[in-house]
Scaffold this motif. Structure first.
Motif, mmCIF file in Angstrom:
data_model
loop_
_atom_site.group_PDB
_atom_site.id
_atom_site.type_symbol
_atom_site.label_atom_id
_atom_site.label_comp_id
_atom_site.label_asym_id
_atom_site.label_seq_id
_atom_site.Cartn_x
_atom_site.Cartn_y
_atom_site.Cartn_z
ATOM 1 N N ILE A 1131 -0.956 3.671 -0.657
ATOM 2 C CA ILE A 1131 0.292 3.112 -1.180
ATOM 3 C C ILE A 1131 -0.006 2.091 -2.280
ATOM 4 O O ILE A 1131 0.664 2.054 -3.320
ATOM 5 N N ILE A 1161 6.271 6.152 -2.452
ATOM 6 C CA ILE A 1161 5.990 4.836 -1.876
ATOM 7 C C ILE A 1161 7.154 4.387 -0.995
ATOM 8 O O ILE A 1161 6.969 3.879 0.119
ATOM 9 N N SER A 1164 7.184 6.045 2.255
ATOM 10 C CA SER A 1164 6.207 5.436 3.157
ATOM 11 C C SER A 1164 6.768 4.180 3.807
ATOM 12 O O SER A 1164 6.573 3.938 5.002
#
Length: 1508
Positions: A1131, A1161, A1164
């Motif tokens: 990330i 991202i 996530s």
């Protein structure tokens, strides 16, 4: 119906008589009656009901009189039977001279002729029950019930009714049976056991508690109970006669009612006034548990008891039938074991919710309807008095029978006007005779009513009294009985406000002199009665009247004044509390006026008052029990009245009389120990009157001397009086030899003071130091002794305010430890003493200065308090809860005490670090929720010191303490966020210290606070893991406060960098490999640059800028890296790439960076469970939503279309960049410019439907295909991990990104040396250790499914944000069909509902012209048309209403988009026509009618728009 017809006929005849109508035909049509009937009746024919009137024995008027007589008797509850009615008819006939006998069935035929009369069996009822049905009593009960409900907010489920009922074990019920008369009359066998059993039952409106059985006997035996597998859940009890008593009533309350009622809520318990329900302990237990007993009026339970009117009647009937069935078995004895079985069986069939609610309904208690009960004839016709005669309303017509004299005269005048003179004279004589008889009958009625009222008055005033007897006398002759019955008492009856009231006043007649009743002062009698009234205003008014009467007396009224005094002193001995209060007030003021008035009373001295007190309140020799207690209470109230009147102090103080009164009080305290506290309180309060009278200290010292002489000085009362004299009379010289240094609070007297205050026997010391006799202990009281208040006030008094406070006096800390902690609150102390200790704890925390709070929570105090607070069923739980409530109330008033309270309760050596866990409360959390900043600043250093240096040798204990203290720090941080939110101040030191402590413990071995000490002992791995989660909780709690959120995150990240950069990494516990180290270093550089661009002005704006969001994402990603998240380095690398792309395109304002990496991202972050991460992701997604491409939306759609299984999880996290279009295999045809769907898309959709249906029909993890698929996914995951460890697969992370200057550094693989081989061995060992055998596949699959569902819910939040921000973007249409499919195919209802909500919100915003805009080119139009066809296909795949509505609105939305693009409407109509065709011809098509209904409605509206 016949009576109504007769009335119409009478009205028709009346119209003809008065000339209103002349035609019989018209008047018959007007009233809708027969013309012939009217004509016959006008000619004189009688109605059909009177056709046989001539042959009947009684005339119509006589029968009406007989009916009225029956009604009068019924109002008196004396309904006549057949013989009595027959005898009354004979009396009427005999007065007429008719002596013929009546027929056999005369009475029954008479009743059948009159429909208003009925026959039934009368119910036998106690005369007391009849007299108890006073409407005022019923209304008073309901008023008290409504007041309790409104005052305490009692809900219906907390209103209970308890009652006892009795059974004879072998008693059966009689039934109708068939039998042969030739054999004989039928006889039913009945068991021979007639022992009595009492059952206590309790019900609410919704349920019944378990029963309480009371058998006859002393102790239970095994044969009395059913087999162990048949034992019901009930309580058995035993008494000598099978009746309930006081002890069993209390046992029922403790074992049945209190444990089964809702905890923490007020309850109303409706019950009768039996002795076992009204004891002091019973009422105390109710008060302690928020139970409010509501006693039914005496003898009124047959109207107000829900159990009597509900389940009890069918219960006894069912039990009798079961006993009869038992008798058929041939067994002669019905023992206790069989009774239990039969009773439980009968109870199960009768204690139903219907029967229970029926009892509440019939009483009118719930639903509340007191008028239902007041309308009961028995209550409405209350009183055995003859009702006033009220004749029925009559008309002026000729055909109505006159009931009054005026009506009779008017009828005579009408007849005289139409007859001859001779007839007039006859009629006039007949009328005079009838009027005389009517008047005589009215007089007789009046006399009868007065006689009955007089009889009722005599019955009410009648009082029974025992005849005096000699010793062992058992018989009485005529003279003795006659002498006993001679009148010796006078009774008066008076009326107030029209209400009848009986006043009983006894006047003892002298044996040699009779007083004339006329000489009695009836006004005094009324005053004495009002002094005992329950209302305070009436009592005060009566006392004022008595004083006014005294002022009007002349100087020769000595005997009358003495009589009044005797009566007032005697009234203090009443058993009614209101009477004691009223007479005490009157006596106090009366004495004050007598001896302090300017007019002296000759012959009446103050010493005479003490003699009258002793004589009038002394119990007689045979008095015992409650009467004796009332007399002794009267003595205490009499002495109190003398003290309050100050007749011994003003105007001429008399020390000898004062000593006599002191001795009187001490003698009373010694004779009756249960009055010792009352007598002590009397002497204690007398000090204030002594001080108000400005008397010398000699009077106060006399109290101590009297107590010492009677061995009462070393008692709690003596201690309080001693300390009060020291405070109020500074010049008093108290006797020696009682307390060391003449101070009960001397340091050397702590042990003795402890024994005295817990009411133990303590020896008195003489002046020479020798031991004297021991004094006894007083009885226990549940109320805290008043002396504790005096002691605490002296200990809390500053030294500069008390001249006698010296260094020899005990401190509060020593007092609490020796007198309270080691005496009352020992674990081995009795429950009574612990109760006092807990009440004293509540008082101390509520009143003590803040600097003393730390000294209260001593070891035994904290332990006993926590022990009883954490167990709801314990006897002292309520007492312990009062202390918690007092502490919380004190903190609400004064937040500054939060710090010392928590430090004393949790942080000291004797405190309990896990107090909230042990007590199952949130005491510490609630205290912190009201703390102020100054209190938090004082508390935080102490908590941080304890959590860093636990001084615990055991690692587990140290970890447990750190976990508890970490929770406290998190609560402190949350409170700080609330207090400083929105303030532009410097970084808050409280939150800074909290984060420094938690970060140091979680990521280092050394403190980050000033001093930098090593932790002792070092936290374990699990403890550090927990502490890291608490750091994230601190961040999570600030998610609603932007300024604090960003500051907390910045401070956390900077502290992490400080930990990472500690010298030689000696104390840092987080280590990275070389690749991760470079990524983190690069992230630090990028983060510093991003943070510089975030200004304070942007922080205060309403919407967070992109730089701020990017900074938050960087900070959270770095935090995840330090927490060991394996995905976090990736990330960070994505963030670095994205930041580089933004910087690269910053020079060109028409270009933006690629948003797809940012979307990955954000996905996530959406997968993280913490709210902080989720909200940060949503805000960032909102800022970058306009830059998201169709490929980025595909990432969201891919998650929504993932199966909710382990294979679906693998698909999410191993997704390839070349994903398919959300519509399936859709390709752009450049030649013809339209989008065509592949031939396999429909088949794929069908397969998807089948898979989802099969998934729904089976539980998680039960399908064999899914299990094989999950196993294959696990093998593939293992291969991937193994390949990553060996380096055989090159991924994206194998190449580093650009540095901040834009230069590239290439990483090359080289041959491995020995160190790299060892590192590879460790990685392989770690991979194989992670590959453990699965022991619970089903649970793993369930957890996997829940993880996918949670992830989908977060993705739906992102989709909702996109549809709100990009409503007009044509890419928003790409999400409609996937959302519909997700709602249909998911196995989680919450996901389906959420998807429908997102769609509904999007549809509601797309109104009018607010729809996505597409290009006019053919490609975009064809794409939308393809969407429309796919939506129609989707509509036929499910028959649910929600799915049909979603598809219908999606279709109409697409039609609006096409209409706005000027597309031919015929193309859209063709799509709907094709769908209608499939609905008719395809049996698998499940399109619902609503799909076309909404289309038709839209077409009606669109037609007008097209026409315009």
């Amino acid at each position: 119906m016949a009576s109504n017809q007769e009335q119409l006929i009478q009205q028709a005849l009346n119209d003809l008589d008065i000339g209103a109508e002349k035609s019989i035909r018209k008047v018959a049509a007007k009233y809708r009656v027969s013309k012939t009937t009217v004509a016959y009746r006008r000619r004189g024919r009688n109605p059909r009901t009177q056709a046989n009137r001539r042959t009947q024995r009684l005339s119509l008027e006589e029968e009406k009189t007989l009916i009225q007589w029956i009604r009068d008797l019924q109002r008196q509850n004396l309904c006549p039977n057949y013989p009595r009615i027959r005898s009354f008819v004979y009396e009427i006939l005999r007065n007429r001279g008719d002596s013929r006998p009546l027929g056999k069935n005369y009475v029954s035929r008479f009743i059948s002729r009159h429909s208003e009369l009925r026959t039934s069996r009368s119910r036998a009822m106690d005369i007391k029950r009849l007299s108890a049905l006073d409407p005022t009593v019923i209304e008073s009960f309901f008023s008290e019930f409504e007041q309790l409900r409104s005052q305490y907010g009692v809900e219906i489920e907390n209103i209970w009714n308890m009652d006892e009922t009795g059974f004879q074990m072998g008693q059966t019920t009689s039934n109708f049976v068939a039998y042969d008369a030739s054999i004989g009359r039928p006889v039913a066998p009945q068991p021979d056991n007639t022992q009595w059993v009492t059952i206590i039952e309790c019900i609410s409106y919704h349920r019944a508690l378990k029963p309480y059985l009371i058998f006859c006997g002393k102790a239970p035996e095994l044969h009395m109970f059913p087999a162990i597998d048949e034992l019901p859940d009930i309580i058995w009890a035993f008494s000598l006669k099978g009746w309930t008593d006081n002890e069993l009533g209390i046992d029922w309350l403790r074992r049945i009612f209190i444990p089964q009622r809702p905890i923490g809520k007020h309850s109303i318990l409706i019950l009768d006034g039996h002795d076992s329900h009204s004891t002091g302990l019973f009422q105390y237990l109710c008060l302690q548990n928020d139970i409010h007993p509501l006693y039914l009026p005496a003898h009124a339970s047959h109207k107000l008891q829900p159990l009597d009117l509900g389940p009890f009647s069918p219960l006894k009937a069912a039990y009798g039938q079961l006993v009869q069935r038992f008798a058929l078995t041939g067994l002669a004895t019905l023992n206790r074991r069989v009774f239990t079985k039969l009773y439980i069986e009968a109870r199960q069939t009768t204690f139903t919710e219907r029967n229970i609610r029926a009892g509440w309904h019939r009483t009118g208690i719930w639903p509340l309807n007191k008028q239902k009960l007041l309308n009961d004839p028995e209550i409405r016709n209350f009183g055995r008095t003859t009702p006033e005669y009220q004749p029925p309303a009559t008309s002026d017509g000729l055909y109505s029978t006159p009931k009054q004299s005026d009506n009779l005269r008017a009828l005579i005048r009408q007849i005289e006007a139409k007859t001859t003179p001779q007839t007039r004279r006859a009629v006039r004589k007949l009328g005079h005779s009838a009027i005389q008889e009517h008047t005589g009958a009215q007089l007789l009625r009046t006399q009868l009513r007065e006689l009955r009222q007089l009889a009722l008055k005599q019955e009410l005033t009648k009082r029974s009294k025992r005849i005096q007897k000699e010793t062992k006398q058992r018989s009485w002759n005529l003279e003795q009985v006659r002498a006993a019955l001679a009148p010796k008492k006078v009774h008066f009856v008076r009326k107030e406000g029209g209400e009848k009231r009986i006043l009983r006043y006894d006047i003892e007649m002298a044996s040699k002199r009779r007083r004339d009743v006329a000489t009695l002062d009836t006004q005094l009698i009324e005053i004495y009665d009002d002094l005992a009234n329950e209302h305070e205003e009436i009592r005060l008014r009566a006392a004022h009247t008595l004083l006014s009467k005294f002022a009007s007396l002349d100087s020769n009224s000595e005997q009358k004044i003495k009589t009044i005094l005797q009566r007032l002193f005697r009234g203090l001995c009443s058993s009614r509390k209101a009477a004691r209060l009223g007479f005490s007030i009157a006596l106090t003021e009366f004495l004050a006026q007598i001896f302090q008035s300017p007019v002296e009373q000759p012959g009446l001295a103050r010493s005479d008052i003490l003699d009258i007190l002793d004589k009038q309140t002394s119990p007689e020799g045979s008095t015992s029990g409650q009467d004796e207690r009332d007399h002794y209470f009267g003595r205490v109230f009499g002495a109190e009245a003398i003290v309050k009147s100050c007749i011994l102090f003003r105007p001429h103080p008399s020390l000898p009389l004062w000593r006599d009164l002191l001795q009187f009080s001490c003698d009373l305290a010694l004779k009756k120990p249960w009055l010792r506290q009352e007598c002590g309180w009397l002497l204690f309060t007398s000090l204030s009157y002594l001080r108000a009278s400005s008397l010398d200290a000699e009077f106060a010292v006399a109290i101590i001397e009297s107590l010492k002489a009677n061995s009462l000085v070393r008692t709690p009362e003596g201690v309080a009086i001693w300390l009060e004299i020291e405070t109020c009379f500074a010049d008093a010289t108290l006797p020696k030899g009682v307390w060391k240094h003449r101070d009960p609070l001397c340091k050397g007297e702590a042990a003795l003071l402890s024994d005295v205050m817990k009411h133990a026997k303590a020896k008195q010391l003489t002046d020479s130091g020798e031991s004297a006799t021991s004094q006894g202990a007083a009885t226990w009281s549940q109320q805290l002794h008043f002396s504790w208040d005096v002691i605490l006030s002296n200990l809390f008094l500053p030294a500069d305010q008390n001249a006698k406070v010296s260094s020899k006096r005990i401190t509060f800390a020593q007092f609490w430890t020796d007198v309270v902690d080691k005496s009352l609150l020992l674990p081995s102390s009795s429950p009574e003493r612990k109760h006092w200790g807990l009440l004293l704890l509540a008082k101390a925390v509520a009143t003590s200065p803040s600097e003393y709070l730390k000294n209260i929570f001593t070891p035994n105090t904290a332990l006993v308090w926590a022990h009883h607070l954490g167990m709801d069923e314990r006897y002292l739980h309520r007492s312990a809860k009062k202390a918690v409530q007092a502490l919380q109330a004190r903190a609400n008033r004064d937040p500054s005490i939060v710090s010392p309270a928590i430090q004393g309760l949790v942080l000291t050596a004797s405190g309990l670090y896990n107090f909230d866990t042990i007590t199952k409360t949130k005491t510490i959390v609630k205290l912190l929720s009201v703390a102020d900043l100054s209190s938090l600043e004082d508390l935080v250093p102490a908590v941080c010191e304890v959590i860093e240096q636990t001084e615990a040798t055991d690692e587990k204990q140290a970890d447990a303490k750190r976990r508890s203290f970490a929770d406290i720090l998190v609560s402190i941080c949350a409170r700080t966020v609330v207090l400083v939110n929105g303030k532009n101040e410097d970084p808050n030191p409280v939150a800074e210290m909290v984060l420094d402590t938690l970060i140091g413990l979680a990521y280092s071995n050394k403190s980050l606070r000033p001093g930098c000490r090593m932790f002792k002992p070092l936290p374990s791995f699990e403890c550090r893991k927990y502490l890291r989660s608490r750091i994230k909780t601190c961040l999570d709690q600030s998610s609603q406060h932007r300024a604090m959120k960003l500051w907390l995150l910045r401070h956390t990240i900077h502290r992490l960098k400080d930990v990472h950069e500690q010298a030689d990494h000696e104390h840092a516990i987080v280590e990275f490999d070389e690749k991760t180290e470079k990524i983190v270093e690069k992230a630090w550089k990028r983060l510093r640059k991003v943070a510089k661009t975030t200004s304070e002005a942007s922080i205060q704006s309403s919407k967070a800028p992109a730089t701020e969001l990017l900074e938050m994402l960087y900070g959270l990603a770095i935090l995840q890296v330090y927490d060991g998240d394996t995905d976090a380095p990736g990330i960070l690398q994505d963030l670095n790439d994205y930041q580089h792309s933004l910087r690269r395109h910053s020079s060109d304002h028409n270009q933006t960076g690629d948003s797809d990496p940012m979307l990955e991202i954000l996905l996530s972050f959406a997968s993280k469970p913490l709210r902080f991460f989720h909200q940060a992701g949503l805000q960032a997604f909102q800022a970058f939503s306009s830059q998201i491409s169709r490929q980025g939306l595909q990432s969201l759609i891919r998650v929504l279309e993932t199966k909710e299984s382990s294979s679906g999880t693998q698909d999410i996290f191993d997704f390839d960049e070349g994903a398919n279009h959300p519509l399936g295999d859709v390709e752009h045809d450049q030649s013809n410019g339209h989008i065509s769907s592949s031939t396999t898309s429909d088949a794929e959709l069908l397969d998807s439907d089948v898979e989802q249906i099969s998934a729904k029909s089976s539980s998680i993890g039960e399908g064999s295909d899914e299990g094989i698929e999950d196993d294959q996914a696990e093998l593939e995951a293992f291969d991937a991990k193994l390949a990553a460890a060996l380096g055989t697969r090159k991924g994206r992370d194998d190449v580093d990104a650009e540095d901040t200057e834009g230069s590239d550094e290439d990483m090359y693989e080289e041959d491995m040396d020995e160190q790299e081989m060892e590192a590879l061995d460790e990685k392989l060992a770690e991979v194989f250790r992670a590959q453990k055998p699965t022991t619970n596949k089903k649970q793993e699959r369930k957890d996997t499914k829940e993880a996918v569902i949670n992830f989908k819910r977060r993705v739906l939040d992102l989709v909702e944000v996109y549809l709100k921000e990009e409503q007009l973007n044509p890419l928003a249409l790409d999400l409609v069909l996937p959302l519909i499919r997700t709602a249909r195919t998911t196995s989680a209802k919450q996901i389906s509902n959420r998807a429908h909500d997102v769609l509904q919100g999007f549809y509601s915003r797309c109104k009018g012209s607010n729809v996505p805009v597409i290009d006019d080119g053919g490609g975009a139009v064809n794409e939308v048309l393809t969407y429309l066809k796919l939506v129609h296909e989707e509509a036929g795949r499910d028959n649910s209403g929600a799915h049909a509505a979603a598809c219908s609105r999606a279709s109409i939305l697409l039609v609006k988009v096409l209409m706005k693009a000027q597309v031919n409407v015929g193309m859209m109509v063709d799509v709907y026509a094709e769908t209608r065709k499939r609905q008719l011809l395809d049996p698998n098509c499940m399109v619902q009618p609503i799909f076309f209904t909404e289309w038709n409605n839209w077409c009606v509206t669109a037609r007008d728009q097209l026409a315009s």
